[in-house]
Design an enzyme around this catalytic site. Structure first.
Site, PDB file in Angstrom:
ATOM      1  N   LYS A  79       9.173  -0.653  14.150  1.00  0.00           N
ATOM      2  CA  LYS A  79       9.755  -0.361  12.830  1.00  0.00           C
ATOM      3  C   LYS A  79      10.821   0.726  12.977  1.00  0.00           C
ATOM      4  CE  LYS A  79       5.532  -1.090  10.095  1.00  0.00           C
ATOM      5  NZ  LYS A  79       4.556  -0.449   9.229  1.00  0.00           N
ATOM      6  N   LYS A  90       0.839  -1.199   0.000  1.00  0.00           N
ATOM      7  CA  LYS A  90       0.000   0.000   0.000  1.00  0.00           C
ATOM      8  C   LYS A  90       0.880   1.256   0.000  1.00  0.00           C
ATOM      9  CE  LYS A  90      -3.541   2.317   2.713  1.00  0.00           C
ATOM     10  NZ  LYS A  90      -4.445   2.269   3.849  1.00  0.00           N
ATOM     11  N   GLY A 132      -4.861  -1.867   5.031  1.00  0.00           N
ATOM     12  CA  GLY A 132      -4.042  -2.996   4.567  1.00  0.00           C
ATOM     13  C   GLY A 132      -4.697  -4.338   4.835  1.00  0.00           C
ATOM     14  N   ARG A 133      -5.210  -4.523   6.039  1.00  0.00           N
ATOM     15  CA  ARG A 133      -5.784  -5.830   6.397  1.00  0.00           C
ATOM     16  C   ARG A 133      -7.193  -6.021   5.839  1.00  0.00           C
ATOM     17  NH1 ARG A 133      -4.738  -2.530  10.528  1.00  0.00           N
ATOM     18  NH2 ARG A 133      -6.440  -1.705  11.773  1.00  0.00           N
ATOM     19  N   HIS A 140      -5.327 -33.520  16.998  1.00  0.00           N
ATOM     20  CA  HIS A 140      -4.225 -34.388  17.417  1.00  0.00           C
ATOM     21  C   HIS A 140      -3.057 -33.577  17.963  1.00  0.00           C
ATOM     22  CE1 HIS A 140      -6.269 -37.880  15.743  1.00  0.00           C
ATOM     23  NE2 HIS A 140      -6.689 -37.029  14.819  1.00  0.00           N
ATOM     24  N   GLU A 168      -4.759  -6.783  14.688  1.00  0.00           N
ATOM     25  CA  GLU A 168      -4.293  -5.444  14.327  1.00  0.00           C
ATOM     26  C   GLU A 168      -5.459  -4.457  14.424  1.00  0.00           C
ATOM     27  OE1 GLU A 168      -0.699  -4.789  11.515  1.00  0.00           O
ATOM     28  OE2 GLU A 168      -2.421  -4.276  10.298  1.00  0.00           O
ATOM     29  N   GLU A 204      10.488  -4.679   4.648  1.00  0.00           N
ATOM     30  CA  GLU A 204      10.583  -6.066   4.187  1.00  0.00           C
ATOM     31  C   GLU A 204      10.308  -6.151   2.682  1.00  0.00           C
ATOM     32  OE1 GLU A 204       8.917  -4.969   6.762  1.00  0.00           O
ATOM     33  OE2 GLU A 204       8.936  -6.384   8.443  1.00  0.00           O
TER      34      GLU A 204
HETATM   35  O1  F6P Z   1       3.004  -3.407   9.873  1.00  0.00           O
HETATM   36  C1  F6P Z   1       1.690  -3.112   9.711  1.00  0.00           C
HETATM   37  C2  F6P Z   1       1.284  -2.801   8.317  1.00  0.00           C
HETATM   38  O2  F6P Z   1       1.198  -1.426   8.157  1.00  0.00           O
HETATM   39  C3  F6P Z   1      -0.029  -3.496   7.991  1.00  0.00           C
HETATM   40  O3  F6P Z   1      -1.113  -2.819   8.470  1.00  0.00           O
HETATM   41  C4  F6P Z   1       0.042  -3.609   6.517  1.00  0.00           C
HETATM   42  O4  F6P Z   1      -0.881  -4.548   6.047  1.00  0.00           O
HETATM   43  C5  F6P Z   1       1.469  -4.039   6.353  1.00  0.00           C
HETATM   44  O5  F6P Z   1       2.172  -3.291   7.330  1.00  0.00           O
HETATM   45  C6  F6P Z   1       2.058  -3.835   4.995  1.00  0.00           C
HETATM   46  O6  F6P Z   1       2.014  -2.510   4.581  1.00  0.00           O
HETATM   47  P1  F6P Z   1       2.216  -2.113   3.064  1.00  0.00           P
HETATM   48  O7  F6P Z   1       1.134  -2.730   2.275  1.00  0.00           O
HETATM   49  O8  F6P Z   1       2.170  -0.619   3.046  1.00  0.00           O
HETATM   50  O9  F6P Z   1       3.566  -2.619   2.620  1.00  0.00           O
END
Ligand code: F6P
Length: 546
Positions: free
Chosen positions: A507, A209, A270-271, A387, A356, A215
Site C-alpha cells: 500500500k 473499517k 476486517g476479515r 470438470h 490474511e 480503493e
Molecule cells: O488490506 C488489508 C485490509 O486491511 C483488510 O484486512 C481489510 O479487510 C481491508 O484491508 C479493508 O479495510 P477497510 O475496511 O479499513 O477499508
C-alpha cells in the site's frame, strides 16, 4: 500471553513426527478395512453441522496426539482469553471479539471495564430500523423514489463477506432491490456496476473499517460524483449514502451525515466483520429477522467451540487436521468445494479469512518460525470444479486435502437435480479416498495399455461437512466454523492470527508510485531497474514524457 517453547521442540510435536513416519504410507483402504465402523465413528456434530472426518489419513492415535498437542499449546486457554475480551491481538494491542457481535442481548462481554453488548445491540437495532425503512420504501432517494438498487463499496473484509452472504442467501432476499458490490480500484468495475442503474433509486453503502482505504475512498468519490452529476444537489448525498465504519471523523469529512453511519469497533478485525454493521447490505437483502438467524448460527458455533469437549469440537478438530497435513505431510494448499451454487464465493471469502490470518512468519514473540504456517486456500463449487481441476487432485503428484460441503435439502423445488448434486458430492469423496487399482480395472475389462493411465491411487483426504439446508442460520454456523478453525491453527502455531502487517508495504509503495505515473514532467525514478522500466513503459503507453 507468556512465551512458550518453540512448537517443534514440544513432546507432542516430536511424537506426531514419529507417528507420521509410521502411518504416512498407510492407505485409507486399509484403515477402512480394519475398522468397518470407521465411517460412523469418526463423525461429530454440533450447531446443526456434521463433520465426517473418517476419510482423513489418521488413526485414533493421530487424534490422541493432536489433542495432546492442543493441550501442550494451551489452545483452550487462548480460546477462553479471546471470549473474555483479553487483548490477544498483541501486535495491535486489541481484543478479538467478533464473538460478541452475535451474542444475545442479555450477554455480558467486558472490554476495558465496559460491557460491549448493549452497544452491539444498539447498532443492530439502528440497522434494523434503517433496513425496514428501505425495504418498505419509506426511505426514499432525493427525488422521492424508493431505493431499488444497493451498491456496497468496500474491499477485503468490507466486501468479501457481504458479497458471499448475499449470493448464498439470495433465495431469502427482497427481489425488489438489486444488490451490487464494487471493490476493485479499477474504474471499469464501478462503471460496469452502475451503467444500468438509476441514480435516483440507488443507495451506496460505503463500508470501510478505517475509512482510509485507497480503493474504497476512490470508488466512494466516484460514486459521489455520479450522484451529484445526476441529481445536481449536495443535499442528495444524505439520501443516497450511508457509511459503515469505526472512523466517525472521516465519515463526517467525506460528507456523509453521521446519523446515517453504522459503527463498529477496533476489536472487530476486517476479515471477522461480516456480522458487524459491515453486514448492512446483507440485512437489507434478507431482512432483520433473517439476519438475526444468521447471527444465531454464528453464536451456535461459538458456544459449541467454547464448550464442546476437544475430541467432539468441530472447529478444533478441523484446525488440528489442517496442522497435521500442513506440518507433517507438507501439503501446501487446501481445497474448499461447496456443493451448492449459491456458495460460489465462499472459497474467496475463506481465502482472506485464512490467508490474511495465518500467513505469518514470526511467532507471538517475534521469532522466525521453523515450521510451516497458513496454507493456500482455494476452491470452486462442485460440480463445476470436477470438470476443471479435480483431475490434478485425483491423479496429480500433489496431495491436496479438501473440505467438501453439502446440504441435504434442496434450495429449489428441483429435487432430482439435487439428488444428482449430492451423488456427485459423495462420489468424489469416495473416489478420492479409495481410487481404483490396476486389478480392479483389469477385472472390469480395461485394456492393458490404458490401465496405468486409469489407475486412481486414492488416499486423497477429505473432510465432509453436511448441514440440513442452506439457511441464514447454517451459513452463520459455517462461517464461524472456519473462523474458529483458523483460530485453532494460529494458536497451535503461536502466531497472531489477527494482524495483517504484510499488506502494508504494498500500500505504501503504491502511494509513492501514483504521482510517478501521473506527473506532467519526467519524474526522477529511484526504484529498482525493473520497477523503473515498468513505470516508464506505462507512461510511454499513455503518451506521457519519460
Ligand atoms: O488490506 C488489508 C485490509 O486491511 C483488510 O484486512 C481489510 O479487510 C481491508 O484491508 C479493508 O479495510 P477497510 O475496511 O479499513 O477499508
Amino acid at each position: 500471553m507468556t512465551a512458550i517453547d518453540s512448537l517443534t521442540q514440544t513432546a507432542s510435536w516430536k511424537a506426531l513426527q514419529a507417528h507420521y513416519e509410521q502411518i504416512k504410507d498407510v492407505h485409507l483402504r486399509s484403515l477402512f478395512a480394519q475398522d468397518p465402523a470407521r465411517g460412523e465413528r469418526m463423525v461429530i456434530e454440533g450447531a446443526g453441522l456434521m463433520l465426517d472426518y473418517s476419510k482423513n489419513r489418521i488413526t485414533d492415535e493421530t487424534i490422541r496426539l493432536l489433542l495432546q498437542l492442543c493441550a501442550e499449546r494451551d489452545v483452550l486457554a487462548r480460546r477462553d482469553a479471546m471470549f473474555r475480551g483479553e487483548k490477544i491481538n498483541t501486535t495491535e494491542k486489541r481484543a478479538v471479539l467478533h464473538t460478541a457481535l452475535r451474542a444475545p442481548r442479555h450477554a455480558t462481554v467486558m472490554v476495558d471495564g465496559q460491557n460491549v453488548i448493549p452497544e452491539v445491540h444498539a447498532v443492530l437495532d439502528a440497522m434494523a430500523a434503517f433496513c425496514d425503512k428501505v425495504r418498505v420504501g419509506s426511505w426514499t432517494g432525493y427525488t422521492g423514489k424508493p431505493i431499488r438498487h444497493v451498491v456496497n463499496i468496500g474491499i477485503g473484509g468490507s466486501y468479501l463477506g457481504p458479497e458471499m452472504a448475499y449470493r448464498a442467501l439470495r433465495t431469502y432476499s427482497d427481489r425488489n432491490i438489486s444488490f451490487h458490490f464494487v471493490a476493485n480500484v479499477d474504474g471499469a468495475e464501478f462503471a460496469e456496476v452502475t451503467r444500468a442503474l438509476d441514480p435516483g433509486e440507488t443507495l451506496f453503502i460505503i463500508s470501510s473499517k478505517t475509512f482510509t482505504t485507497l480503493e474504497t475512498m476512490t470508488n466512494a468519490e466516484t460514486a459521489r460524483k455520479w450522484i451529484l452529476d445526476a441529481l445536481q444537489d449536495e443535499a442528495a448525498i444524505a439520501r443516497h449514502f450511508v457509511a459503515v465504519s469505526t472512523n466517525t471523523e472521516a465519515v463526517r469529512k467525506f460528507g456523509i451525515d453521521t446519523d446515517n453511519m453504522f459503527g463498529f469497533w477496533d476489536w472487530v478485525g476486517g476479515r471477522y466483520s461480516m456480522d458487524s454493521a459491515i453486514g448492512l447490505s446483507t440485512m437489507l437483502a434478507i431482512g432483520a429477522q433473517n439476519y438475526r438467524e444468521l447471527l444465531d448460527g454464528f453464536h451456535d458455533i461459538d458456544e459449541h467451540f467454547r464448550t464442546a469437549p476437544p475430541e467432539k469440537n468441530l472447529p478444533l478438530l478441523m484446525g488440528l487436521l489442517t496442522v497435521w497435513y500442513n506440518n507433517f505431510f507438507g501439503t501446501q494448499t487446501i481445497g474448499v468445494m461447496p456443493y451448492a451454487g449459491p456458495l460460489a464465493r465462499f472459497p474467496a471469502y475463506l481465502q482472506q479469512l485464512q490467508m490474511e490470518s495465518n500467513g505469518k512468519h514470526v511467532d507471538m514473540q517475534g521469532r522466525h518460525v521453523d515450521y510451516q504456517t497458513g496454507a493456500v486456500i482455494w476452491g470452486e463449487p462442485g460440480t463445476d470444479g470436477q470438470h476443471s481441476f479435480y483431475q490434478l487432485i485425483h491423479q496429480g503428484t500433489k496431495l491436496i486435502p479438501c473440505d467438501l460441503l453439502g446440504f441435504c435439502q434442496p434450495l429449489s423445488s428441483n429435487t432430482h437435480q439435487h439428488d444428482l448434486l449430492m451423488a456427485n458430492l459423495f462420489a468424489q469423496a469416495e473416489a478420492l479416498a479409495f481410487g481404483k487399482t490396476a486389478e480392479e480395472l483389469t477385472a472390469e475389462g480395461s485394456p492393458d495399455f490404458q490401465t496405468p493411465f486409469r489407475v486412481a491411487e486414492g488416499n486423497r483426504p477429505t473432510n465432509m461437512i453436511l448441514a440440513d439446508s442452506l439457511t441464514p442460520r447454517s451459513l452463520g454456523a459455517l462461517v464461524a466454523l472456519y473462523e474458529h478453525n483458523v483460530f485453532t491453527q494460529g494458536a497451535v502455531w503461536d502466531i497472531d492470527s489477527f494482524d495483517q502487517w504484510g499488506v502494508e508495504l504494498g500500500k505504501v509503495l503504491a502511494v509513492r508510485i501514483i504521482p510517478e505515473l501521473t506527473a506532467d514532467g519526467t519524474p526522477a525514478l529511484k526504484h529498482d531497474s525493473s520497477t523503473n522500466a515498468l513505470i516508464r513503459r506505462y507512461r510511454k503507453a499513455l503518451g506521457r514524457p519519460v
